[in-house]
Scaffold this motif. Sequence first.
Motif, PDB file in Angstrom:
ATOM      1  N   LEU A 143      -6.383   5.924  -7.060  1.00 59.31           N
ATOM      2  CA  LEU A 143      -7.526   6.479  -6.337  1.00 59.31           C
ATOM      3  C   LEU A 143      -7.101   7.788  -5.675  1.00 59.31           C
ATOM      4  CD1 LEU A 143     -10.381   6.231  -5.023  1.00 59.31           C
ATOM      5  CD2 LEU A 143      -9.250   5.017  -3.140  1.00 59.31           C
ATOM      6  N   VAL A 144      -7.821   8.868  -5.949  1.00 61.81           N
ATOM      7  CA  VAL A 144      -7.540  10.172  -5.352  1.00 61.81           C
ATOM      8  C   VAL A 144      -8.702  10.555  -4.444  1.00 61.81           C
ATOM      9  CG1 VAL A 144      -7.058  12.606  -5.771  1.00 61.81           C
ATOM     10  CG2 VAL A 144      -6.160  10.874  -7.341  1.00 61.81           C
ATOM     11  N   LEU A 145      -8.383  10.914  -3.194  1.00 58.85           N
ATOM     12  CA  LEU A 145      -9.395  11.314  -2.218  1.00 58.85           C
ATOM     13  C   LEU A 145      -9.169  12.755  -1.790  1.00 58.85           C
ATOM     14  CD1 LEU A 145      -9.508   8.223   0.180  1.00 58.85           C
ATOM     15  CD2 LEU A 145     -11.052   8.737  -1.725  1.00 58.85           C
ATOM     16  N   ASP A 146     -10.247  13.482  -1.624  1.00 58.18           N
ATOM     17  CA  ASP A 146     -10.196  14.827  -1.054  1.00 58.18           C
ATOM     18  C   ASP A 146     -10.394  14.701   0.458  1.00 58.18           C
ATOM     19  OD1 ASP A 146     -10.555  17.465  -0.226  1.00 58.18           O
ATOM     20  OD2 ASP A 146     -11.605  18.022  -2.063  1.00 58.18           O
ATOM     21  N   LEU A 147      -9.364  15.048   1.217  1.00 60.02           N
ATOM     22  CA  LEU A 147      -9.402  14.919   2.671  1.00 60.02           C
ATOM     23  C   LEU A 147      -9.640  16.248   3.371  1.00 60.02           C
ATOM     24  CD1 LEU A 147      -6.292  12.573   3.109  1.00 60.02           C
ATOM     25  CD2 LEU A 147      -8.688  11.908   2.825  1.00 60.02           C
ATOM     26  N   THR A 148      -9.963  17.278   2.614  1.00 59.90           N
ATOM     27  CA  THR A 148     -10.040  18.623   3.171  1.00 59.90           C
ATOM     28  C   THR A 148     -11.036  18.719   4.319  1.00 59.90           C
ATOM     29  OG1 THR A 148      -9.509  19.507   0.983  1.00 59.90           O
ATOM     30  CG2 THR A 148     -10.332  21.060   2.619  1.00 59.90           C
ATOM     31  N   ALA A 171      -6.528  19.475   1.031  1.00 63.46           N
ATOM     32  CA  ALA A 171      -5.709  18.276   1.241  1.00 63.46           C
ATOM     33  C   ALA A 171      -6.234  17.160   0.360  1.00 63.46           C
ATOM     34  CB  ALA A 171      -5.734  17.852   2.701  1.00 63.46           C
ATOM     35  N   ARG A 172      -5.340  16.547  -0.377  1.00 60.77           N
ATOM     36  CA  ARG A 172      -5.697  15.445  -1.254  1.00 60.77           C
ATOM     37  C   ARG A 172      -4.688  14.323  -1.074  1.00 60.77           C
ATOM     38  NH1 ARG A 172      -8.204  16.145  -6.276  1.00 60.77           N
ATOM     39  NH2 ARG A 172      -6.302  15.565  -7.395  1.00 60.77           N
ATOM     40  N   ALA A 173      -5.130  13.111  -1.349  1.00 64.40           N
ATOM     41  CA  ALA A 173      -4.246  11.943  -1.253  1.00 64.40           C
ATOM     42  C   ALA A 173      -4.522  11.013  -2.418  1.00 64.40           C
ATOM     43  CB  ALA A 173      -4.461  11.217   0.072  1.00 64.40           C
ATOM     44  N   ALA A 174      -3.461  10.378  -2.918  1.00 65.30           N
ATOM     45  CA  ALA A 174      -3.583   9.379  -3.978  1.00 65.30           C
ATOM     46  C   ALA A 174      -2.984   8.079  -3.483  1.00 65.30           C
ATOM     47  CB  ALA A 174      -2.872   9.849  -5.246  1.00 65.30           C
ATOM     48  N   TYR A 175      -3.623   6.972  -3.816  1.00 68.45           N
ATOM     49  CA  TYR A 175      -3.272   5.681  -3.223  1.00 68.45           C
ATOM     50  C   TYR A 175      -2.757   4.694  -4.264  1.00 68.45           C
ATOM     51  CZ  TYR A 175      -5.408   7.613   0.872  1.00 68.45           C
ATOM     52  OH  TYR A 175      -5.680   8.431   1.927  1.00 68.45           O
ATOM     53  N   VAL A 176      -1.848   3.847  -3.811  1.00 64.84           N
ATOM     54  CA  VAL A 176      -1.197   2.837  -4.635  1.00 64.84           C
ATOM     55  C   VAL A 176      -1.582   1.455  -4.102  1.00 64.84           C
ATOM     56  CG1 VAL A 176       1.061   1.869  -5.251  1.00 64.84           C
ATOM     57  CG2 VAL A 176       0.737   4.357  -5.190  1.00 64.84           C
ATOM     58  N   SER A 177      -1.886   0.541  -4.986  1.00 62.86           N
ATOM     59  CA  SER A 177      -2.132  -0.869  -4.656  1.00 62.86           C
ATOM     60  C   SER A 177      -3.416  -1.127  -3.871  1.00 62.86           C
ATOM     61  CB  SER A 177      -0.946  -1.465  -3.871  1.00 62.86           C
ATOM     62  OG  SER A 177       0.211  -1.521  -4.669  1.00 62.86           O
ATOM     63  N   VAL A 178      -4.373  -0.223  -3.940  1.00 66.18           N
ATOM     64  CA  VAL A 178      -5.641  -0.464  -3.248  1.00 66.18           C
ATOM     65  C   VAL A 178      -6.842  -0.382  -4.195  1.00 66.18           C
ATOM     66  CG1 VAL A 178      -4.796   0.290  -1.000  1.00 66.18           C
ATOM     67  CG2 VAL A 178      -5.856   1.958  -2.545  1.00 66.18           C
ATOM     68  N   CYS A 232       0.867  -1.178   0.000  1.00 68.99           N
ATOM     69  CA  CYS A 232       0.000   0.000   0.000  1.00 68.99           C
ATOM     70  C   CYS A 232       0.899   1.222   0.000  1.00 68.99           C
ATOM     71  CB  CYS A 232      -0.911   0.020   1.232  1.00 68.99           C
ATOM     72  SG  CYS A 232      -2.021   1.462   1.319  1.00 68.99           S
ATOM     73  N   GLY A 233       0.485   2.261  -0.686  1.00 74.40           N
ATOM     74  CA  GLY A 233       1.245   3.505  -0.706  1.00 74.40           C
ATOM     75  C   GLY A 233       0.311   4.689  -0.795  1.00 74.40           C
ATOM     76  N   VAL A 234       0.802   5.845  -0.357  1.00 74.66           N
ATOM     77  CA  VAL A 234      -0.018   7.055  -0.407  1.00 74.66           C
ATOM     78  C   VAL A 234       0.862   8.271  -0.666  1.00 74.66           C
ATOM     79  CG1 VAL A 234       0.079   7.330   2.109  1.00 74.66           C
ATOM     80  CG2 VAL A 234      -1.711   8.488   0.812  1.00 74.66           C
ATOM     81  N   ALA A 235       0.382   9.137  -1.545  1.00 77.27           N
ATOM     82  CA  ALA A 235       0.975  10.457  -1.765  1.00 77.27           C
ATOM     83  C   ALA A 235      -0.022  11.489  -1.275  1.00 77.27           C
ATOM     84  CB  ALA A 235       1.269  10.672  -3.245  1.00 77.27           C
ATOM     85  N   VAL A 236       0.450  12.477  -0.530  1.00 80.83           N
ATOM     86  CA  VAL A 236      -0.456  13.516  -0.035  1.00 80.83           C
ATOM     87  C   VAL A 236       0.068  14.896  -0.411  1.00 80.83           C
ATOM     88  CG1 VAL A 236      -1.225  12.109   1.917  1.00 80.83           C
ATOM     89  CG2 VAL A 236       0.632  13.739   2.237  1.00 80.83           C
ATOM     90  N   ALA A 237      -0.857  15.824  -0.575  1.00 82.68           N
ATOM     91  CA  ALA A 237      -0.545  17.232  -0.815  1.00 82.68           C
ATOM     92  C   ALA A 237      -1.462  18.059   0.064  1.00 82.68           C
ATOM     93  CB  ALA A 237      -0.744  17.592  -2.284  1.00 82.68           C
TER      94      ALA A 237
END
Length: 284
Positions: free
Chosen positions: A226-231, A214-221, A197-202
């Motif tokens: 997959l990009v999520l808005d975490l704001t 705040a946004r995050a993109a995920y690896v291997s899931v 599993c991996g995650v990139a955040v900005a």
Amino acid sequence: MKPPPFAYSAPGTVTDALALLAALGPDGKVLAGGQSLVPLLNMRLAAPAHLVDINGLEAELGAVEVTDAGVRVGALARHSAVEASAPAVGVLPLLRQALTQVAHPVIRNRGTVVGSLAHADPSAELPAVLCLVGGSVQVASAGSERIVAAADLFAGPMETCLRPGELIVSAWFPALPERTTTAFLEVTRRHGDYAVCGVAVAVTRDPDGAITGARAAYVSVSDTPLVLDLTDALVTGEAAGDRVFAAARLAAASVSPDDDIHATAGYRRHLAGVLTARALRAAS
């Protein structure tokens, strides 16, 4: 292990390469760094009729162009070249944060950023980065060009929206807004393996330090990045710690991984939450 039989061509110009790909249609497969394609050939998981080797086109396709607006990476720019580019990292630090996670130095010396995007492996780091920053790719074919947004590029595991005869000639990674910090974290069984599993955040803040995005993109899931808005999760709650854990819970609830030989879906879901919290703290 040996690959299945195939024909081989090494065109001398991009124009020649595009003409050959147009003639070959679905039978043609582009060979760039080969760090993903060659193992698939050797394991006979891929069996293209004709390989079109573009490594001789580095003069046309090997540039890394940097402006204040972002970073353009040519189709033959190696992972290591982008990782070592101080101007590129200065504009978008997330590139180096992700690239240091890609396999091993010897692989990064040969593999290409655009090749990773074209391969569309849901366990790869660069597709997630391109989606997180809202990037795009420039696609050429004999007689035409088009721009494909990252959100439209990835159609499924190892599958893009590219048509027969098309070649990605460059990728565009736009700069993030001012006062944006980033992080990239992943868990692997061994360093250099594909991520469990991996995650990139900005994370973007206003001049007073308050989070505005705040946004995050995920690896291997998921089958595609997959990009999520975490704001919302990060701007509500009574304390900073509560907000981080709210974002982590949102991430864990939003991913839908599958079981495989490397990890269960539940373990990957747990990792998505844990890595989200760690990455948000790292980007603080």
